[in-house]
Design an enzyme around this catalytic site. Structure first.
Site, PDB file in Angstrom:
ATOM      1  N   CYS A  44      42.853  39.413  46.818  1.00 45.55           N
ATOM      2  CA  CYS A  44      42.055  40.522  46.051  1.00 45.55           C
ATOM      3  C   CYS A  44      41.533  39.728  44.877  1.00 45.55           C
ATOM      4  O   CYS A  44      42.176  38.938  44.193  1.00 45.55           O
ATOM      5  CB  CYS A  44      42.780  41.626  45.737  1.00 45.55           C
ATOM      6  SG  CYS A  44      43.830  42.310  46.987  1.00 45.55           S
ATOM      7  N   ASP A  45      40.450  39.976  44.371  1.00 45.69           N
ATOM      8  CA  ASP A  45      39.862  39.832  42.999  1.00 45.69           C
ATOM      9  C   ASP A  45      38.955  40.762  42.895  1.00 45.69           C
ATOM     10  O   ASP A  45      37.990  41.312  43.661  1.00 45.69           O
ATOM     11  CB  ASP A  45      39.258  38.322  43.201  1.00 45.69           C
ATOM     12  CG  ASP A  45      38.883  37.923  41.610  1.00 45.69           C
ATOM     13  OD1 ASP A  45      40.006  37.578  40.883  1.00 45.69           O
ATOM     14  OD2 ASP A  45      37.975  38.110  41.161  1.00 45.69           O
TER      15      ASP A  45
END
Length: 220
Positions: free
Chosen positions: A86-87
């Protein structure tokens, strides 16, 4: 490389992130993940992508790199896994903001955020690993509009002093102290917290994994 072969047995989800907020969202959604931090140098990768890379590309490629780095640590595993990278970054006025890391930077961010709106971009990558090999992968991003309030000077300074906004994308949270200063959102609230459940569900389907397979691993 999507897979048409659906998982029939239990699958363990690996969260490639140290974020307690993401972990909390997954636990609340019935999944107890393995947590494994990637160690990816986000600044170096962002620089390597170059100034012409779109914000959507940046968050998606960062998520992909994190998932791939963690996948390498399971090269000898016999388990059936899905690794989620995730980012998140906040785009305001066309400028992309990650974690501020300092009070001065966070204060400057809030000066532009207060009373305005921004796009919280969340990139997700899901890798399916079977017998230590990546057999399928999918990645995408989501965007949620966040409308910010204008905190008083005293409230903002108290928030900055708490340390919370220094290590989160966009210098705010929805599920913590920062929630006081978010008037409303348009989009997926879980993505603002850090992991978008609707998007992850879609990506899990693309790599041939069902939610039922993940829920089978939830402790009773």
């Amino acid at each position: 490389m999507p897979s048409s072969e659906a998982a029939t047995g239990p699958v363990r989800l690996v969260l490639a992130s140290a974020s307690p907020a993401r972990l909390s969202v997954l636990r609340g959604a019935g999944v107890e993940p393995i947590v494994r931090v990637s160690g990816v140098d986000e600044d170096a990768l962002t620089s390597a992508l170059g100034p012409s890379a779109s914000p959507e590309t940046v968050v998606t490629e960062l998520a992909r790199a994190k998932a791939a780095a963690v996948a390498e640590t399971f090269s000898g595993s016999a388990d059936d896994l899905v690794i989620v990278g995730c980012d998140s970054m906040l785009s305001i006025g066309g400028e992309l903001h990650g974690k501020p890391h300092s009070v001065d930077v966070a204060r400057e961010r809030w000066q532009s955020m207060a009373g305005n709106s921004g796009e919280l971009l969340t990139g997700h990558a899901v890798l399916r690993v079977t017998g230590g090999l990546v057999v399928a992968q999918a990645a995408a991003h989501s965007s949620t509009t966040v409308h910010f309030a204008t905190p008083s000077t005293a409230d903002l300074e108290a928030y900055l002093a708490s340390g919370e906004p220094l290590l989160v994308a966009g210098a705010f949270t929805l599920d913590g102290l920062g929630g006081w200063f978010v008037d409303r959102i348009e989009g997926d609230p879980s993505s603002v917290v850090g992991i978008g459940l609707p998007l992850v569900r879609t990506l899990l389907t693309r790599v041939g994994t069902s939610l039922a397979a993940l829920w089978d691993q939830t402790p009773s």
